[in-house]
Design an enzyme around this catalytic site. Sequence first.
Site, short mmCIF file in Angstrom:
data_model
loop_
_atom_site.label_atom_id
_atom_site.label_comp_id
_atom_site.label_asym_id
_atom_site.label_seq_id
_atom_site.Cartn_x
_atom_site.Cartn_y
_atom_site.Cartn_z
CD GLU A 179 41.54 45.60 41.68
OE1 GLU A 179 41.79 44.41 41.88
OE2 GLU A 179 41.66 46.15 40.57
CD GLU A 180 41.32 44.62 52.09
OE1 GLU A 180 42.46 44.28 51.68
OE2 GLU A 180 40.99 44.58 53.29
#
Length: 386
Positions: free
Chosen positions: A241-242
């Site tokens: 997700e980063e």
Amino acid sequence: MIFTEEHEALRKTVRDFVEKEINPHCDEWEEAGEFPARELFKKLGNLGILGIQKPEEYGGMGLDYSYNLVAAEELGTAQCGGVPLAIGVQTDMCTPAIARFGSDQLKREFLAPAISGDKIGCIGVSEVGAGSDVAGLTTNAKKEGDDYIINGSKMWITNSPKADFICLLANTSGGKAHSNKSLIVVPMNTPGITFSKHLNKLGMRSSETAQVFFDDVRVPQRNRIGAEGTGFMMQMVQFQEERLWGAANVIKALEMCIEKTIEYCRERKTFGTPLINNQVIHFRLAELQTEVEALRALTYQACELHVQGKDVTKLASMAKLKAGRLGREVTDSCLQYWGGMGYMWENQLSRAFRDVRLVSIGGGADEIMLGIICKLMGTLPGKRKE
Ligand SMILES: Cc1cc2nc3c(=O)[nH]c(=O)nc-3n(C[C@H](O)[C@H](O)[C@H](O)COP(=O)(O)OP(=O)(O)OC[C@H]3O[C@@H](n4cnc5c(N)ncnc54)[C@H](O)[C@@H]3O)c2cc1C
């Protein structure tokens, strides 16, 4: 990817917030090397922007990742990269593992206030001797009764000087490097935690970055996220997700660079004609805009499959790689067309050039993305799967 009215409403909320609450202050915050994170995060929390994809039970909106992507994209319209980075750390870097794998107690103590904007978080993975090589980190957490005693240090930690908690990756046993690590949520006011002075960075000047030291820091073992020894795996999931956030956040920032360069090149004349009339310039800008559309398509594709619950390790790594590479290309080319003006520190292109440079380094450097992609393509020597 199909955006609904709800996506567009969220897009407008974030866009308005950036225009009203961030952009008028960017120059001042960049100069100061910090921004009023506590105040700004509370305002974001009140709008629900810090918990878009987080469970409603803890104050989140309970939406899927596509809404997060829209918010990340709109935050890219900020006239500095540092503030969006600090927000992204809170929403997509230090809280996904707590939300996905944390106990109810951890969620109530850290996730809920991170969503409401009452607590600021940071993520502690990198160390002086272990950035790309996450498995090689040496910060350790030894058991003593019901507690862990943490010793070591973390380097380049965004938000850390103002943070209330750190989501820390540490060795909790002496076993194999991929199965001896745990993620532990550590309150930053715990005795034994100290900081370096703010690190003096090339870009992202308005975000605060420091080294964090842990000297016999005692935290209850219940602050561990999930099972002991699963921290490396959870961090790899959290990285997805980063990386998606990082790619999405760059798209509009790069488009703004192109738009501003077009405006400038229409006004600036050399040899009696506007710069934009040179084919080498308008062709180059068209090519760059095409590349940005390709980045957008790749990022949306990764997001869509992520929302469907598919493993997007390869696509997220590709999107992050492309965002870093293209970020350097767009900002460098655009800066060139601004000539001496582009070389001035306060110039927006100069700031974007410095800020975007981080994308190829932070959260896994380009070469690390290439390694992951090769591994999944089966072309990494010695790792080939028949
Ligand atoms: C402004 C900023 C904010 C940051 N925020 C955070 C944060 O909040 N939390 C956190 O944990 N970390 C953070 N980081 C750290 C960041 O994630 C690391 O800098 C990054 O992972 C690279 O690690 P390193 O700097 O140790 O580079 P190294 O691991 O020393 O690598 C140096 C370079 O060598 C190359 N390289 C490395 N390995 C290979 C390989 N196997 N093959 C080929 N080439 C290779 C790459 O080009 C790489 O850039 C931040 C960094 C910066 C600059």
